[in-house]
Design a protein around this motif. Sequence first.
Motif, mmCIF file in Angstrom:
data_model
loop_
_atom_site.group_PDB
_atom_site.id
_atom_site.type_symbol
_atom_site.label_atom_id
_atom_site.label_comp_id
_atom_site.label_asym_id
_atom_site.label_seq_id
_atom_site.Cartn_x
_atom_site.Cartn_y
_atom_site.Cartn_z
ATOM 1 N N ALA A 94 -8.985 2.054 8.980
ATOM 2 C CA ALA A 94 -10.159 1.308 9.005
ATOM 3 C C ALA A 94 -10.187 -0.382 8.850
ATOM 4 O O ALA A 94 -10.456 -1.068 9.380
ATOM 5 C CB ALA A 94 -11.179 1.739 8.178
ATOM 6 N N ALA A 95 -9.014 -0.671 7.805
ATOM 7 C CA ALA A 95 -8.900 -2.049 7.459
ATOM 8 C C ALA A 95 -8.039 -2.592 8.457
ATOM 9 O O ALA A 95 -8.300 -3.832 8.781
ATOM 10 C CB ALA A 95 -8.251 -2.046 5.988
ATOM 11 N N PHE A 96 -7.001 -1.854 9.018
ATOM 12 C CA PHE A 96 -6.388 -2.542 10.195
ATOM 13 C C PHE A 96 -7.285 -2.950 11.211
ATOM 14 O O PHE A 96 -7.079 -3.899 11.788
ATOM 15 C CB PHE A 96 -5.110 -1.422 10.725
ATOM 16 C CG PHE A 96 -4.315 -2.159 11.672
ATOM 17 C CD1 PHE A 96 -3.284 -2.764 11.265
ATOM 18 C CD2 PHE A 96 -4.541 -1.691 13.008
ATOM 19 C CE1 PHE A 96 -2.556 -3.228 12.341
ATOM 20 C CE2 PHE A 96 -3.733 -2.138 13.913
ATOM 21 C CZ PHE A 96 -2.493 -2.959 13.607
ATOM 22 N N LYS A 97 -8.179 -2.234 11.655
ATOM 23 C CA LYS A 97 -8.921 -2.343 12.887
ATOM 24 C C LYS A 97 -9.604 -3.664 12.537
ATOM 25 O O LYS A 97 -9.848 -4.524 13.303
ATOM 26 C CB LYS A 97 -9.892 -1.228 13.121
ATOM 27 C CG LYS A 97 -10.999 -1.622 13.836
ATOM 28 C CD LYS A 97 -10.780 -0.884 15.202
ATOM 29 C CE LYS A 97 -11.877 -0.862 16.334
ATOM 30 N NZ LYS A 97 -11.988 -2.243 16.992
ATOM 31 N N ILE A 98 -10.330 -3.808 11.282
ATOM 32 C CA ILE A 98 -11.030 -5.184 10.778
ATOM 33 C C ILE A 98 -10.179 -6.383 11.086
ATOM 34 O O ILE A 98 -10.426 -7.292 11.567
ATOM 35 C CB ILE A 98 -11.407 -4.868 9.429
ATOM 36 C CG1 ILE A 98 -12.652 -3.957 9.393
ATOM 37 C CG2 ILE A 98 -12.017 -6.173 8.996
ATOM 38 C CD1 ILE A 98 -13.188 -3.362 7.972
ATOM 39 N N LEU A 99 -8.820 -6.171 10.447
ATOM 40 C CA LEU A 99 -7.879 -7.276 10.591
ATOM 41 C C LEU A 99 -7.494 -7.559 12.261
ATOM 42 O O LEU A 99 -7.352 -8.651 12.520
ATOM 43 C CB LEU A 99 -6.530 -7.032 9.973
ATOM 44 C CG LEU A 99 -6.625 -7.068 8.222
ATOM 45 C CD1 LEU A 99 -5.447 -6.288 7.734
ATOM 46 C CD2 LEU A 99 -7.040 -8.363 7.692
ATOM 47 N N GLU A 122 -8.454 5.257 5.791
ATOM 48 C CA GLU A 122 -8.858 4.058 5.068
ATOM 49 C C GLU A 122 -8.215 2.738 5.651
ATOM 50 O O GLU A 122 -8.482 1.594 5.666
ATOM 51 C CB GLU A 122 -9.049 4.133 3.306
ATOM 52 C CG GLU A 122 -9.849 5.077 2.986
ATOM 53 C CD GLU A 122 -9.816 5.217 1.545
ATOM 54 O OE1 GLU A 122 -9.067 4.837 0.981
ATOM 55 O OE2 GLU A 122 -10.723 6.017 1.031
ATOM 56 N N PHE A 123 -6.833 3.053 5.595
ATOM 57 C CA PHE A 123 -5.830 1.824 6.129
ATOM 58 C C PHE A 123 -5.922 1.696 7.592
ATOM 59 O O PHE A 123 -6.243 0.569 7.870
ATOM 60 C CB PHE A 123 -4.494 2.493 6.111
ATOM 61 C CG PHE A 123 -3.628 1.468 6.445
ATOM 62 C CD1 PHE A 123 -2.868 0.267 5.622
ATOM 63 C CD2 PHE A 123 -2.980 1.392 7.853
ATOM 64 C CE1 PHE A 123 -2.233 -0.819 6.372
ATOM 65 C CE2 PHE A 123 -2.317 0.244 8.498
ATOM 66 C CZ PHE A 123 -1.973 -0.877 7.797
ATOM 67 N N ASP A 179 -6.277 8.302 2.609
ATOM 68 C CA ASP A 179 -5.525 7.017 2.534
ATOM 69 C C ASP A 179 -5.188 6.367 3.862
ATOM 70 O O ASP A 179 -5.468 5.116 4.261
ATOM 71 C CB ASP A 179 -4.149 6.895 1.747
ATOM 72 C CG ASP A 179 -4.450 7.439 0.405
ATOM 73 O OD1 ASP A 179 -5.614 7.217 -0.288
ATOM 74 O OD2 ASP A 179 -3.275 7.826 -0.315
ATOM 75 N N ILE A 190 0.818 -1.145 -0.081
ATOM 76 C CA ILE A 190 -0.005 -0.261 -0.127
ATOM 77 C C ILE A 190 0.749 1.168 0.082
ATOM 78 O O ILE A 190 2.115 1.345 0.517
ATOM 79 C CB ILE A 190 -0.954 -0.081 1.248
ATOM 80 C CG1 ILE A 190 -1.679 -1.165 1.303
ATOM 81 C CG2 ILE A 190 -1.695 1.159 1.446
ATOM 82 C CD1 ILE A 190 -2.569 -1.131 2.799
#
Length: 106
Positions: free
Chosen positions: A91-96, A88-89, A85, A78
């Motif tokens: 948010a994705a990190f929190k999901i992972l 958004e990263f 950006d 990325i």
Amino acid sequence: MASKKKEIDDLCEKIHQIFQAVAKENGYGFDDNPKSFCIYSKRWHSVEFHFQWSKDHYIVKFISYDSKGEWNASQAIISIWTYSDAFEFLAAFKILFDMPAKRKTK
């Protein structure tokens, strides 16, 4: 030209501060160096990413560990060019981070 450099330096510093604040708020691990830092879960079998500043953006790599505990970075996955950006990263990190695996605290 000088104002463009200041703008780029401010972007580096502010994105670093955003990641630092989110890490502290959520209990993530964080290495505190604006030009090169990691954000990670403090659990085994979880996610870790390394950020390296490159002129005008961050290059992000996934970090994994071998059986000796030495870290290996993937190729760049990325690029973070803007505040959007970064958000958004995160948010994705929190999901992972929230996805279960064989996790225990390090």
